[in-house]
Design a protein around this motif. Structure first.
Motif, PDB file in Angstrom:
ATOM      1  N   VAL A 165       0.951  -1.222  -0.050  1.00 21.42           N
ATOM      2  CA  VAL A 165       0.111  -0.126  -0.076  1.00 21.42           C
ATOM      3  C   VAL A 165       0.960   1.242   0.040  1.00 21.42           C
ATOM      4  N   VAL A 166       0.589   2.195  -0.819  1.00 23.72           N
ATOM      5  CA  VAL A 166       1.408   3.336  -1.018  1.00 23.72           C
ATOM      6  C   VAL A 166       0.732   4.559  -0.460  1.00 23.72           C
ATOM      7  N   LEU A 167       1.105   5.899  -0.128  1.00 22.18           N
ATOM      8  CA  LEU A 167       0.616   7.014   0.586  1.00 22.18           C
ATOM      9  C   LEU A 167      -0.746   7.352   0.065  1.00 22.18           C
ATOM     10  N   SER A 168      -0.764   7.348  -1.401  1.00 20.91           N
ATOM     11  CA  SER A 168      -2.194   7.874  -2.100  1.00 20.91           C
ATOM     12  C   SER A 168      -3.117   6.762  -1.870  1.00 20.91           C
ATOM     13  N   ASP A 169      -2.864   5.382  -1.609  1.00 28.64           N
ATOM     14  CA  ASP A 169      -3.862   4.635  -1.505  1.00 28.64           C
ATOM     15  C   ASP A 169      -4.386   4.699   0.050  1.00 28.64           C
ATOM     16  N   ILE A 170      -3.622   5.137   0.764  1.00 29.64           N
ATOM     17  CA  ILE A 170      -4.105   5.529   2.258  1.00 29.64           C
ATOM     18  C   ILE A 170      -4.744   6.787   2.318  1.00 29.64           C
ATOM     19  N   TYR A 171      -4.559   7.824   1.618  1.00 29.59           N
ATOM     20  CA  TYR A 171      -5.493   8.825   1.214  1.00 29.59           C
ATOM     21  C   TYR A 171      -6.814   8.646   0.952  1.00 29.59           C
ATOM     22  N   VAL A 172      -6.999   8.025  -0.387  1.00 30.88           N
ATOM     23  CA  VAL A 172      -8.124   7.939  -1.134  1.00 30.88           C
ATOM     24  C   VAL A 172      -8.829   6.888  -0.264  1.00 30.88           C
ATOM     25  N   GLY A 173      -8.299   5.834   0.160  1.00 28.81           N
ATOM     26  CA  GLY A 173      -9.098   4.885   1.014  1.00 28.81           C
ATOM     27  C   GLY A 173      -9.950   5.403   2.200  1.00 28.81           C
ATOM     28  N   GLY A 174      -8.868   6.196   2.763  1.00 34.45           N
ATOM     29  CA  GLY A 174      -9.256   6.828   4.286  1.00 34.45           C
ATOM     30  C   GLY A 174     -10.426   7.793   3.739  1.00 34.45           C
ATOM     31  N   LYS A 175     -10.483   8.853   2.817  1.00 31.61           N
ATOM     32  CA  LYS A 175     -11.537   9.491   2.536  1.00 31.61           C
ATOM     33  C   LYS A 175     -12.813   8.721   2.146  1.00 31.61           C
ATOM     34  N   LEU A 176     -12.508   7.825   1.318  1.00 26.56           N
ATOM     35  CA  LEU A 176     -14.020   7.002   0.766  1.00 26.56           C
ATOM     36  C   LEU A 176     -14.312   6.107   2.043  1.00 26.56           C
ATOM     37  N   LEU A 177     -13.661   5.861   2.855  1.00 28.88           N
ATOM     38  CA  LEU A 177     -14.163   5.086   4.099  1.00 28.88           C
ATOM     39  C   LEU A 177     -15.040   6.151   4.985  1.00 28.88           C
ATOM     40  N   ALA A 178     -14.657   7.111   5.227  1.00 23.22           N
ATOM     41  CA  ALA A 178     -15.111   8.077   5.790  1.00 23.22           C
ATOM     42  C   ALA A 178     -16.752   8.373   5.069  1.00 23.22           C
ATOM     43  N   ARG A 179     -16.602   8.463   3.855  1.00 20.83           N
ATOM     44  CA  ARG A 179     -17.770   8.875   3.023  1.00 20.83           C
ATOM     45  C   ARG A 179     -18.660   7.606   3.019  1.00 20.83           C
ATOM     46  N   VAL A 180     -18.248   6.427   3.158  1.00 18.88           N
ATOM     47  CA  VAL A 180     -19.093   5.254   3.382  1.00 18.88           C
ATOM     48  C   VAL A 180     -19.806   5.290   4.741  1.00 18.88           C
ATOM     49  N   GLN A 181     -19.077   5.647   5.774  1.00 20.98           N
ATOM     50  CA  GLN A 181     -19.493   5.421   7.055  1.00 20.98           C
ATOM     51  C   GLN A 181     -20.565   6.818   7.128  1.00 20.98           C
ATOM     52  N   ALA A 182     -20.275   7.883   6.689  1.00 24.90           N
ATOM     53  CA  ALA A 182     -21.317   8.615   6.485  1.00 24.90           C
ATOM     54  C   ALA A 182     -22.619   8.365   5.919  1.00 24.90           C
ATOM     55  N   GLU A 183     -22.498   7.318   4.810  1.00 29.97           N
ATOM     56  CA  GLU A 183     -23.703   7.014   3.962  1.00 29.97           C
ATOM     57  C   GLU A 183     -24.315   5.985   5.080  1.00 29.97           C
ATOM     58  N   ARG A 184     -23.663   5.258   5.938  1.00 27.96           N
ATOM     59  CA  ARG A 184     -24.505   4.290   6.748  1.00 27.96           C
ATOM     60  C   ARG A 184     -25.059   5.103   7.768  1.00 27.96           C
ATOM     61  N   ARG A 185     -24.190   5.951   8.270  1.00 26.69           N
ATOM     62  CA  ARG A 185     -24.985   6.922   9.353  1.00 26.69           C
ATOM     63  C   ARG A 185     -26.214   7.512   8.884  1.00 26.69           C
ATOM     64  N   PHE A 186     -26.160   8.077   7.641  1.00 30.24           N
ATOM     65  CA  PHE A 186     -27.403   8.531   7.077  1.00 30.24           C
ATOM     66  C   PHE A 186     -28.661   7.671   6.771  1.00 30.24           C
ATOM     67  N   LEU A 187     -28.412   6.522   6.517  1.00 34.33           N
ATOM     68  CA  LEU A 187     -29.229   5.659   6.167  1.00 34.33           C
ATOM     69  C   LEU A 187     -29.866   4.942   7.513  1.00 34.33           C
ATOM     70  N   ALA A 188     -29.005   4.871   8.393  1.00 35.31           N
ATOM     71  CA  ALA A 188     -29.436   4.291   9.805  1.00 35.31           C
ATOM     72  C   ALA A 188     -30.406   5.367  10.445  1.00 35.31           C
ATOM     73  N   ILE A 189     -29.934   6.768  10.365  1.00 32.53           N
ATOM     74  CA  ILE A 189     -30.943   7.600  10.865  1.00 32.53           C
ATOM     75  C   ILE A 189     -32.388   7.575  10.206  1.00 32.53           C
ATOM     76  N   GLN A 190     -32.262   7.451   8.725  1.00 33.58           N
ATOM     77  CA  GLN A 190     -33.371   7.307   8.277  1.00 33.58           C
ATOM     78  C   GLN A 190     -34.380   6.076   8.852  1.00 33.58           C
ATOM     79  N   LYS A 191     -33.692   5.185   8.977  1.00 37.23           N
ATOM     80  CA  LYS A 191     -34.337   4.029   9.539  1.00 37.23           C
ATOM     81  C   LYS A 191     -34.837   4.164  10.965  1.00 37.23           C
ATOM     82  N   LEU A 192     -33.838   4.991  11.854  1.00 36.00           N
ATOM     83  CA  LEU A 192     -34.113   5.320  13.115  1.00 36.00           C
ATOM     84  C   LEU A 192     -35.620   6.183  13.068  1.00 36.00           C
ATOM     85  N   LYS A 193     -35.650   7.237  12.126  1.00 41.30           N
ATOM     86  CA  LYS A 193     -36.676   8.085  12.480  1.00 41.30           C
ATOM     87  C   LYS A 193     -38.023   7.125  11.764  1.00 41.30           C
ATOM     88  N   THR A 194     -37.825   6.256  10.819  1.00 40.11           N
ATOM     89  CA  THR A 194     -39.159   5.596  10.560  1.00 40.11           C
ATOM     90  C   THR A 194     -39.578   4.514  11.482  1.00 40.11           C
TER      91      THR A 194
END
Length: 670
Positions: free
Chosen positions: A283-312
């Motif tokens: 793994v090179v440095l750019s992999d860590i940066y891109v993977g880390g940023k995408l992981l943050a977005r994936v987690q943000a998507e999970r939280r958003f979907l979970a909040i919608q489920k929680l509201k329902t």
């Protein structure tokens, strides 16, 4: 990912094959800079050629006093290469024309090479090269051994021209030149070109150095030092040296007790294990940066979907289910009497729907008890936590200042000790903490020693709450950081037998346990607690309370466990303690007397080895799910997301689903 291997002992690390866009941008910037320098030089060369400034008369250039063409000489300057007339030998200096032509050809060829490399580097994904290296490897070899001939030639010609001119008085013989050709902006631009050409050629010393290092590593003399154990030892030594340097630079931050003799061993081995050293994932440095940023977005998507489920789920419960008062009262319907329920004095427990993370990273909706202002027990916990939090703050600096300035603690002394006979005197008000506004509390003992085992703590008697408070300082020195990172679990069997609690099969944070043992032994030696709780003491019925913040909170929990057999009414208030102090079963047994207070999303209480390993596994999972070239993923993560509702759409364009991951790749083999 992985790094492009050009030769047997030479690769593009720390760049992968799909990171060569960075090299293209750097070289493209170089070429633009060289074009900006080259255009004025070309114009100046053409002007000199038209005006005759490039001519030499009898080998003398125009900046020499011997240079003269004569009044009757007529010619077409643009076509002069060599003529003889009236005893004058006239030659055209073609260095400028040749230099500009060769440089222009080189810039054009290299711009073409940059575009080819950019296109080839955009093939495949971070984990699936798809033949990308087969295109890039010959391009890099062509660049190194064919295109780089141009800068070598240009540097050689430029340096030879400058050296020859200065050694021969710029062609003027024994007379002083009228002006010097190496003065002026054109010469400066020429030097910038030469320097940029030279910087590009540093790749060849890098290849030679890399080859030498490879040969050294392959030799029998040092082969043993590259084992996993040796790497851990080197990492341990490096960490020790770094902290030693920090201690020298920041003398006020401690570090005097760091000897680099095993303090980092556990952390180094854990770090090697966490990094999957044996797997050798490339793994090179750019992999860590891109993977880390995408992981943050994936987690943000999970939280958003979970909040919608929680509201329902919450809306469904409010519309369909009545709530029963857990105190035994009547039922209330959410839709009509919710406010009445909240105002009801009978309501003792308040439950909310919350999101709990699972092992796979998703969230599940669950009910959770929360503190309520309508519950007397909850109000008492909040009030006590707020009251004792001040002591967790005072131990950092205020108690030491009070001991130094108000209680005459000698300079350089690390321990404040009161006479045990004077400790129980109810009329002695000399040691009240009036400096902090706590006239109701007085200091009994304080130890400000800070080392690998020693930690600053104090014993204070609080007459308002009728408590004896042990307050422990948190992380505030380099030694404290070392203790924080010694999170290897140690068994509590022997400690339980000595202190009188059941530690069989349970484990604890190594560094925190070391400090808790030191405080336990120090309490036995100074006999302050024994005196305060003696039969003739007026404080014998006071409740013992142990408080601390951060690392101090972790030490407070372990010390409370050790003191609990002798003080059954003991209470512990741990403010934002580390999350890896006890194993899960032991933590459950301590719920009756240990209260942990965590502020919102503070990361310290959530840092545990399982959480870190889960984060690592999710990172590799997201990296494997990228289905577009890395440059495209980089552009996407750099673009702002308008709102959370667009996250799923944006992520679906970059990431494939988990079941679509191609597992027949070298990435999974690693």
């Amino acid at each position: 990912m992985p790094a492009l291997k050009v030769f047997k002992a030479f690769s593009t690390r720390p760049f992968a094959g799909d990171d060569l866009h960075i090299i293209c941008l750097v070289l493209g910037t170089y070429r633009v800079l060289q074009c900006l320098c080259l255009i004025p030089i070309i114009i100046d060369t053409l002007v000199e050629k038209v005006t005759g400034g490039n001519l030499r008369v009898n080998t003398y250039p125009r900046w020499c006093p011997q240079f003269t063409l004569g009044e009757s000489y007529e010619f077409l300057v643009g076509t002069v290469f060599q003529r003889e007339n009236d005893g004058l030998v006239i030659k055209a200096d073609r260095f400028g024309s040749m230099f500009t032509v060769v440089t222009s050809v080189f810039v054009f060829i290299d711009f073409t090479w940059i575009m080819c490399v950019w296109s080839a580097a955009s093939i495949g994904t971070p984990t699936q090269p798809m033949g990308r290296d087969e295109y890039l490897r010959p391009l890099i070899i062509y660049k190194m051994f064919a295109v780089n001939i141009f800068p070598i030639v240009l540097i050689t010609l430029g340096i030879a021209r400058i050296v020859h001119g200065r050694q021969n008085n710029y062609g003027c013989g024994e007379k002083e030149p009228i002006f010097y050709p190496d003065d002026g902006p054109i010469y400066g631009l020429f030097c910038v070109l030469i320097v940029t050409f030279a910087l590009e050629l540093l790749v060849f010393p890098a290849i030679v150095t890399n080859k030498i290092v490879h040969l050294i590593r392959a030799s029998k003399l040092v082969r043993r030092t590259y084992s996993t154990r040796a790497k851990g030892e080197r990492l341990e030594q490096c960490l020790g040296m770094v902290f030693k340097c920090i201690a020298l630079c920041c003398r006020g931050q401690g570090g005097h007790d760091l000897k680099n003799k095993g303090e980092w061993k556990d952390f180094a081995s854990n770090l090697m294990e966490f990094a999957n050293n044996d797997a050798k994932v490339d793994v090179v440095l750019s992999d860590i940066y891109v993977g880390g940023k995408l992981l943050a977005r994936v987690q943000a998507e999970r939280r958003f979907l979970a909040i919608q489920k929680l509201k329902t789920t919450s809306n469904q419960q409010q519309n369909d289910s009545p709530v029963v008062d857990e105190s035994g009262g009547e039922s209330f319907d959410h839709s009509s009497d919710r406010r009445q329920l909240l105002k009801s004095k009978k309501s003792k427990n308040k439950r909310i729907l919350t999101l709990q993370p699972q092992a796979d990273g998703d969230y599940v909706v669950s009910e959770k008890n929360v503190l309520s202002s309508k519950n007397a027990e909850d109000v008492e916990i909040l009030a006590a936590s707020a009251h004792f939090s001040r002591y967790a703050l005072y131990i950092y600096f205020d108690i030491f200042d009070a001991a130094l300035h108000d209680f005459d603690l000698p300079e350089g002394c690390e321990t404040f000790v009161r006479d045990l006979n004077n400790l129980l005197n109810p009329h002695n008000h000399s040691f009240r903490l009036t400096r902090m506004g706590c006239e109701h509390a007085h200091l009994c003992y304080a130890n400000f020693r800070n080392g690998i085992a020693a930690t600053p703590y104090a014993i204070v008697v609080d007459d308002m709450k009728e408590t004896v408070v042990i307050t422990i300082r948190g992380t505030n020195s380099l030694e404290d950081w070392v203790i924080d990172l010694q999170y290897v679990p140690l068994p509590l069997d022997e400690c339980g037998r000595v202190c009188g609690f059941d530690g069989e099969g349970h484990h604890c944070h190594k560094g925190v346990l070391t400090r808790a043992k030191w405080m336990y032994n120090d309490l036995k030696e100074n006999r302050v607690l024994k005196t305060l709780y003696s039969t003739e003491s007026r404080y014998k019925d006071y409740t013992l309370v142990v408080v601390g913040h951060s690392l101090g909170g972790g030490c407070a929990t372990v010390l409370s466990l050790m003191l609990r057999p002798n003080f059954p009414t003991l209470k512990c208030y741990a403010f934002e303690p580390p999350g890896c102090i006890f194993d899960e079963k032991l933590a459950g047994k301590c719920n009756d007397f240990i209260i942990s207070i965590v502020r919102h999303d503070d990361v310290v209480p959530r840092v545990t080895q399982p959480n870190l390993e889960l984060l690592r596994d999710e990172f590799f999972d997201v990296l494997a799910r990228i289905r577009v070239p890395k440059i495209q993923a980089f552009r996407d993560i750099r673009s702002p997301v308008l709102n959370d509702a667009h996250l799923a759409h944006r992520n679906s364009k970059i990431l494939c689903r988990r079941h679509e991951i191609d597992r027949d790749t070298s990435f999974y083999e690693q």
